[in-house]
Design a protein around this motif. Structure first.
Motif, short mmCIF file in Angstrom:
data_model
loop_
_atom_site.label_atom_id
_atom_site.label_comp_id
_atom_site.label_asym_id
_atom_site.label_seq_id
_atom_site.Cartn_x
_atom_site.Cartn_y
_atom_site.Cartn_z
N LYS A 71 0.83 -1.21 0.00
CA LYS A 71 0.00 0.00 0.00
C LYS A 71 0.87 1.26 0.00
O LYS A 71 0.61 2.20 -0.75
CB LYS A 71 -0.90 0.02 1.24
CG LYS A 71 -2.02 -0.98 1.23
CD LYS A 71 -2.82 -0.84 2.52
CE LYS A 71 -4.09 -1.63 2.45
NZ LYS A 71 -5.10 -1.10 3.37
N LEU A 85 -9.03 4.19 -12.03
CA LEU A 85 -9.41 2.83 -11.65
C LEU A 85 -10.90 2.55 -11.88
O LEU A 85 -11.32 1.39 -11.85
CB LEU A 85 -9.08 2.57 -10.17
CG LEU A 85 -7.61 2.45 -9.83
CD1 LEU A 85 -7.39 2.59 -8.33
CD2 LEU A 85 -7.07 1.12 -10.34
N TRP A 132 -13.14 3.59 -9.73
CA TRP A 132 -13.59 3.32 -8.38
C TRP A 132 -14.24 4.56 -7.79
O TRP A 132 -14.05 5.67 -8.27
CB TRP A 132 -12.43 2.95 -7.47
CG TRP A 132 -11.74 1.66 -7.76
CD1 TRP A 132 -12.03 0.75 -8.73
CD2 TRP A 132 -10.61 1.14 -7.06
NE1 TRP A 132 -11.16 -0.30 -8.67
CE2 TRP A 132 -10.28 -0.10 -7.65
CE3 TRP A 132 -9.85 1.58 -5.99
CZ2 TRP A 132 -9.22 -0.88 -7.21
CZ3 TRP A 132 -8.80 0.81 -5.54
CH2 TRP A 132 -8.50 -0.42 -6.15
N GLN A 156 -13.42 3.69 -1.88
CA GLN A 156 -12.58 2.53 -2.20
C GLN A 156 -11.10 2.93 -2.18
O GLN A 156 -10.26 2.18 -1.70
CB GLN A 156 -12.95 1.96 -3.57
CG GLN A 156 -14.31 1.30 -3.61
CD GLN A 156 -14.70 0.93 -5.03
OE1 GLN A 156 -15.09 1.80 -5.80
NE2 GLN A 156 -14.57 -0.34 -5.36
N LEU A 159 -8.06 1.82 0.37
CA LEU A 159 -6.81 1.29 -0.16
C LEU A 159 -5.61 1.83 0.61
O LEU A 159 -4.64 1.12 0.85
CB LEU A 159 -6.67 1.62 -1.65
CG LEU A 159 -5.46 1.05 -2.36
CD1 LEU A 159 -5.64 -0.45 -2.57
CD2 LEU A 159 -5.24 1.74 -3.69
N SER A 210 -6.97 -4.57 2.75
CA SER A 210 -7.27 -4.52 1.31
C SER A 210 -6.85 -5.82 0.64
O SER A 210 -5.96 -6.52 1.12
CB SER A 210 -6.52 -3.36 0.66
OG SER A 210 -6.90 -2.14 1.21
N ARG A 211 -7.48 -6.10 -0.47
CA ARG A 211 -7.10 -7.28 -1.25
C ARG A 211 -5.88 -6.93 -2.12
O ARG A 211 -5.77 -5.82 -2.64
CB ARG A 211 -8.26 -7.73 -2.13
CG ARG A 211 -9.44 -8.23 -1.34
CD ARG A 211 -10.55 -8.82 -2.19
NE ARG A 211 -10.46 -8.55 -3.61
CZ ARG A 211 -11.46 -8.02 -4.32
NH1 ARG A 211 -12.59 -7.68 -3.76
NH2 ARG A 211 -11.31 -7.81 -5.62
N ASP A 261 -5.15 -7.90 -5.07
CA ASP A 261 -5.48 -7.58 -6.46
C ASP A 261 -5.89 -6.11 -6.63
O ASP A 261 -5.64 -5.51 -7.67
CB ASP A 261 -6.56 -8.52 -7.02
CG ASP A 261 -7.89 -8.40 -6.32
OD1 ASP A 261 -7.92 -8.30 -5.08
OD2 ASP A 261 -8.93 -8.45 -7.01
N GLN A 262 -6.46 -5.51 -5.58
CA GLN A 262 -6.80 -4.09 -5.64
C GLN A 262 -5.53 -3.23 -5.62
O GLN A 262 -5.44 -2.23 -6.34
CB GLN A 262 -7.71 -3.72 -4.47
CG GLN A 262 -9.07 -4.37 -4.53
CD GLN A 262 -9.85 -4.16 -3.24
OE1 GLN A 262 -9.29 -4.15 -2.14
NE2 GLN A 262 -11.16 -4.00 -3.38
N ALA A 287 -3.93 -3.48 -8.99
CA ALA A 287 -4.63 -2.67 -9.98
C ALA A 287 -4.22 -1.20 -9.86
O ALA A 287 -3.97 -0.52 -10.86
CB ALA A 287 -6.15 -2.81 -9.82
#
Length: 138
Positions: free
Chosen positions: A79, A100, A102, A106, A110, A117-118, A120-121, A124
């Motif tokens: 992050k 994004l 988003w 979101q 992040l 957070s995941r 994959d996020q 991205a």
């Protein structure tokens, strides 16, 4: 990348932990091992103040010979890497959200170091900044 040198100081039966690069991060422990374990949380909290204030992250200084370093957990490092890339490129959160596709909450999550957070996020977000996430198990 975010291995910040720590100063361990005996303090009346405990061990005080400070970071010259992140003066907001201060903690202690009953012994050196506990102090270093607590130092991770203190460092993450201290760095979150920079993110919340939308300031650049403090530069990591070179540790002295034998000086220990502490880094945030792997997810928080990812992050922080994305946050650092965004600030270096002069991109605001709103522009990142637009790129994004988003909503702003979101993007806010992040960069919340307490939010799980995941990956994959995070990948991205890195991708739209022209970066990528590398995971190394050493």
């Amino acid at each position: 990348m975010f291995d910040y040198p720590v100063t361990l100081t005996p303090d009346d039966g405990t061990v005080l932990v400070t970071f010259a690069d992140v003066p907001e991060a201060i903690t202690f422990g009953a012994d050196e091992d506990e102090a270093l374990l607590n130092a991770v949380d203190a460092l993450e909290t201290g760095l979150s103040f920079y993110v919340d204030a939308r300031k650049s992250l403090p530069a990591v200084s070179q540790p002295a010979a034998g000086q220990k370093t502490v880094r945030p957990s792997a997810l928080e490092c990812a992050k922080l890497g994305v946050y650092q890339a965004m600030t270096e490129q002069g991109i605001k959160k709103a522009e990142l959200a637009r790129r994004l596709g988003w909503h702003m909450p979101q993007v806010d999550r992040l960069f919340d170091l307490r939010h799980a957070s995941r990956l994959d996020q995070i990948e991205a977000a890195a991708a739209v900044l022209g970066r990528h996430i590398e995971v190394l198990v050493a």
